[in-house]
Design a protein around this motif. Structure first.
Motif, PDB file in Angstrom:
ATOM      1  N   TRP A 195      92.939  43.566  29.132  1.00 26.15           N
ATOM      2  CA  TRP A 195      92.579  45.014  29.885  1.00 26.15           C
ATOM      3  C   TRP A 195      93.832  45.435  30.553  1.00 26.15           C
ATOM      4  O   TRP A 195      94.709  44.855  30.476  1.00 26.15           O
ATOM      5  N   SER A 245      95.307  52.710  32.127  1.00 25.00           N
ATOM      6  CA  SER A 245      94.587  52.899  30.937  1.00 25.00           C
ATOM      7  C   SER A 245      95.714  53.120  29.580  1.00 25.00           C
ATOM      8  O   SER A 245      95.394  53.288  28.740  1.00 25.00           O
ATOM      9  N   TRP A 282      90.183  49.342  25.303  1.00 26.19           N
ATOM     10  CA  TRP A 282      89.626  49.953  26.030  1.00 26.19           C
ATOM     11  C   TRP A 282      89.670  51.530  25.658  1.00 26.19           C
ATOM     12  O   TRP A 282      88.621  52.297  26.176  1.00 26.19           O
TER      13      TRP A 282
END
Length: 477
Positions: A277, A282, A247
């Motif tokens: 993911w 994040s 990502w």
């Protein structure tokens, strides 16, 4: 009263098999003197000279144990006897190896798999796997990492006990693990303990978020760590590292550099971050990604160390269907592994008594699946992400007569206005369904149906005679 403050130097041996059953009659040899454990697998020796004692333990056909212990008071020494060497693996790195994903329902101990605890004992492998790391952060941070499905998958395909040491810590840099780093000796200490039980076969590694921008020297540092481990456990030791999350663009240089690992480090490889993911921060992989990543690590180790080849599939299922490869079945979205060879196939099944009214694979509609209860594809990769969207309807096949079905002819097909059917019976009860499962026509005691008012497309016709039923696909032009 006077007290004798002379120190007591003694040792109690307790000898068990791997399942912690005491072994009566085990022979313990110290300085050419042999002793026998009692009915509880125990031996107590007192009035010893302080210092180091070298001992050996043997029992029946079990592997002999040779070790040493420091007697500096009253010492308890547990000895685990093995009927065969263990397959030992190591997992290390930073927080994504330690695991920050929710454990969810992955709470059961893994059958046939063991984890080294903080007493250097093997216990059933269970989450959180990094709980016994000798460098970890606080216990409440330890959750689900890739080591869980890694060792679960190894146990699935190997016929020996499999054991793992998980020794990771969040926020760490590669320089902290190489020789001279803060955590190098802690890691080597655990490896030394593991060697008493078998050869350490491989290491799975995930690290790099810290210091990802200075990746030019990363493989060189990693090679130094691997080389140091190999001096301890042997040159056949296999090493596999994982790419960072897909990502962040800032990870691209690091991930691209990791593709060169096999040219920089002998007997080493990497696993890909495809379809992984984060959990919303994040930084850390989510639960589904950690489960998938562990299976990818296992796939790499099984192939390189044991010449066992498996496929790893991530599947998103929408609809009332299940996936089957060989003996392995998945009935909900997730990931799974299966042995794979040139004859293997990936099967999509409708539930018993149902057929596909529509099937879509990776966004491509499969009209040829309509009316079938099973559809077969061969994925382009054995590490594939497959999306399955299906609709099914009742097939009426629970009382299907193969004789009726084999003899029945529906014509013309495709049809424009009249569909006729001919077979062993002169007349049938007939019903026609669209692909959403809605009945659009029906008739009793007939040999034909008028379809001239229906829209162009695929339909399912259900014909019944007595207790016999057959379901077939027709196309209307």
């Amino acid at each position: 009263a006077k007290y004798d403050y002379t120190p007591v130097y003694s040792i109690e041996f307790r000898v068990f098999d791997f399942d912690r059953n005491p072994l009566s009659g085990a022979e313990i040899t110290i300085d050419d003197q042999t002793y026998i454990t009692d009915v509880n697998g125990r031996l107590f020796l007192s009035e010893l000279t302080p210092g180091e004692i070298n001992y050996s333990v043997s029992y029946d056909t079990y592997l002999s144990q040779n070790n040493r212990v420091i007697v500096n008071g009253s010492v308890l020494q547990n000895v685990i006897m093995l009927d065969d060497e263990l397959e030992v693996f190591l997992a290390s790195g930073q927080s994504n190896m330690a695991g920050r994903a929710d454990i969810e329902d992955n709470t059961e101990p893994i059958e046939g798999a063991y984890l080294m605890n903080d007493k250097d004992e093997w216990i059933p492998a269970v989450n959180p796997m990094n709980l016994y790391s000798n460098i970890r952060k606080s216990a409440d941070l330890q959750k689900l990492g890739p080591s869980y499905t890694f060792i679960q998958t190894m146990a699935k395909y190997l016929d020996k006990r499999v054991c793992i040491i998980v020794n990771a810590k969040g926020g760490t840099h590669i320089r902290e693990f190489i020789e001279g780093g803060d955590y190098h000796e802690a890691l080597m200490e655990r490896l030394t303990k593991a060697k008493d039980y078998g050869q350490v076969k491989a290491m799975i590694w995930h690290q790099g978020e810290s210091g990802n921008s200075s990746y030019s020297a990363y493989l060189s540092n990693l090679n130094g760590l691997v080389s140091k481990i190999r001096t301890s456990v042997g040159s056949d030791f296999y090493f596999v590292a994982g790419q960072l999350g897909p990502w962040y663009d800032k990870y691209k240089g690091f991930n691209d550099n990791l593709l060169n690992i096999s040219s920089e480090i002998e007997n080493a490889s990497y696993v890909t971050n495809t379809s992984l993911w984060h959990l919303g921060d994040s930084t850390h992989f989510n639960t589904a990604s950690q489960l998938l990543y562990g299976r990818r690590y296992a796939k790499s180790v099984l192939a390189a160390v044991y010449d066992i080849h498996v496929a790893v599939f991530k599947v998103d299922i929408e609809g009332d269907v299940f996936i089957k490869v060989g003996e392995d079945t998945l009935n909900a979205s997730g990931s799974f592994t299966s042995l794979w060879n040139d004859q293997s196939k990936f099967e999509i099944h409708a539930p018993k008594g149902k057929v596909f009214s529509a099937l879509e694979i990776d966004g491509v509609k499969k009209p040829d699946a309509t009316g079938l209860s099973e559809y077969i594809i061969v994925p382009g990769s054995t590490d594939a992400y497959i999306q399955v969207k299906a609709a099914t309807i009742d097939s009426g096949l629970s009382a299907l007569s193969h004789t009726l079905g084999d003899e029945l002819v529906i014509y013309p097909n495709p049809a424009t206005d009249i569909v006729m059917f001919s077979g062993r019976k002169d007349e049938y009860s007939a019903a026609l369904y669209d692909l959403s499962g809605h009945q659009v026509l029906s008739a009793e005691r007939t040999a034909s149906l008028d379809v001239s008012t229906l829209d162009v497309g695929c339909y399912m016709i259900k014909l019944m005679s007595g207790e016999e039923t057959v379901f077939k696909k027709i196309i209307i032009n």
